[in-house]
Scaffold this active site. Sequence first.
Site, PDB file in Angstrom:
ATOM      1  NE  ARG A 114      -5.052  -1.906  -3.218  1.00 48.80           N
ATOM      2  CZ  ARG A 114      -4.825  -1.199  -2.121  1.00 48.80           C
ATOM      3  NH1 ARG A 114      -4.203  -0.029  -2.207  1.00 48.80           N
ATOM      4  NH2 ARG A 114      -5.205  -1.635  -0.940  1.00 48.80           N
ATOM      5  CB  SER A 174       4.434   0.617  -1.562  1.00 44.97           C
ATOM      6  OG  SER A 174       5.091   1.289  -0.519  1.00 44.97           O
ATOM      7  NE  ARG A 198       0.360  -7.949   1.633  1.00 46.55           N
ATOM      8  CZ  ARG A 198       0.887  -6.821   1.175  1.00 46.55           C
ATOM      9  NH1 ARG A 198       0.327  -5.665   1.494  1.00 46.55           N
ATOM     10  NH2 ARG A 198       1.963  -6.843   0.395  1.00 46.55           N
ATOM     11  CD  GLU A 203      -0.094   1.372  -1.055  1.00 46.48           C
ATOM     12  OE1 GLU A 203       0.724   0.446  -1.152  1.00 46.48           O
ATOM     13  OE2 GLU A 203      -0.688   1.658   0.006  1.00 46.48           O
TER      14      GLU A 203
END
Length: 431
Positions: free
Chosen positions: A397, A359, A269, A356
């Site tokens: 993460r 998702s 990304r 986060e």
Amino acid sequence: MLDITLLRKDLDAVIERLQFRKNPQPYLDVERFKALEADRKQTQTRTEELQAKRNQLSKQVGMLKGKGEDASAVMAEVGGIADELKAGAEKLDAIQQELAQMLMSVPNLPQASVPAGVDENGNVEVRRWGTPRALDFTPRDHVDLGAPLGLDFETGAKLSGSRFTFLKGPAARLHRALAQFMLDTQTLEHGYTECYTPYIVNREVLEGTGQLPKFKEDMFWVLRGGDEDAQEQYLISTSEISLTNSVREQVLDAAALPIKLTAHSPCFRSEAGSGGRDIRGLIRQHQFDKVEMVQIVHPEKSDEALEEMVGHAEAVLQKLGLPYRVITLCGGDMGFGAAKTYDLEVWLPAQDTYREISSCSNCEGFQARRMQARFKNAQGKNELVHTLNGSGLAVGRTLVAVLENYQQADGSVVVPEALRPYLGGLEILRG
């Protein structure tokens, strides 16, 4: 992509739902849409009139010829109608193409249960699991904890620039162990089929899941081939793209549903809109790994499947003993293709907050319409499937969360029990 019949039947209702994302909604040029629709209807009405007149005149030609009379004038009129029909068909095709392009930039409609709100401040907490550990020392962040373990940002930047990381030694082993643990959990316990997918895909694949045309600036892309036959291709930003598109342009048997797929892949990304956010550490990278979950389901089952998928992501966090909370995203914070989304946010001691880590979204028929992914329903008719996707989990993460939540005062890190079999029984990570 939205069903255009929704807009034709009740445009006001569609606009009202879009304003749950942003008010006033910026996605659809309403006046241009109305003008195109009026032109389309007028052109179609004129086409039907011309076709009826051509049929009538063609019968006259047959009757005149049958009587041995001159039909040239009528035939000339038929020829003129044919020219007008051709021009009308070209005009109608141009209108339909512009309407389709307009719809490609319109996001999915939020479900009625989605909270109103323009950004993350409108999100609603659903539940929490686990209690953050009380530390009797000042917690270090994952950058400081990870450096002695092989978390090397300097080498990553030297090789590829900012927001790239080089892992070696214990950090690399932990990263691999986490991915393997996640895959085993999703496949052996939750019934997903493990997949290995291409990391570079064609443009139409990204159009299918909604990343293009709107979000090209967020992608890494390459030109394959020479100057004359160059083909634009893209590095995947998530394996949702390739997993979901595996059913594109197919008519599935209803008995084959649900289809549950998972894959561990790198994700690329550009983070074009992230500015200076999360520059330090692993939170926001140009390249990161993720174990993705995708479900292809019967439309009547997608809401149930979303709740199930959230549970599958939660199970990973619970096995690792990481405190988290579940959030329902408001309309303004949801992704382009989602009708409803839950985020899972894990506790990070050094930041003293939840961040986060997963998702999970129900896209309903939005992606399926773009991909033409269907199934044969009980009436024998082709019907769009519903598609869902979720992180199970983001590997980097999760590594951050393990380092920070299992840190000790001396800088070492306790290995969660669930991960020890994947690290040869190792109990403590030390630099």
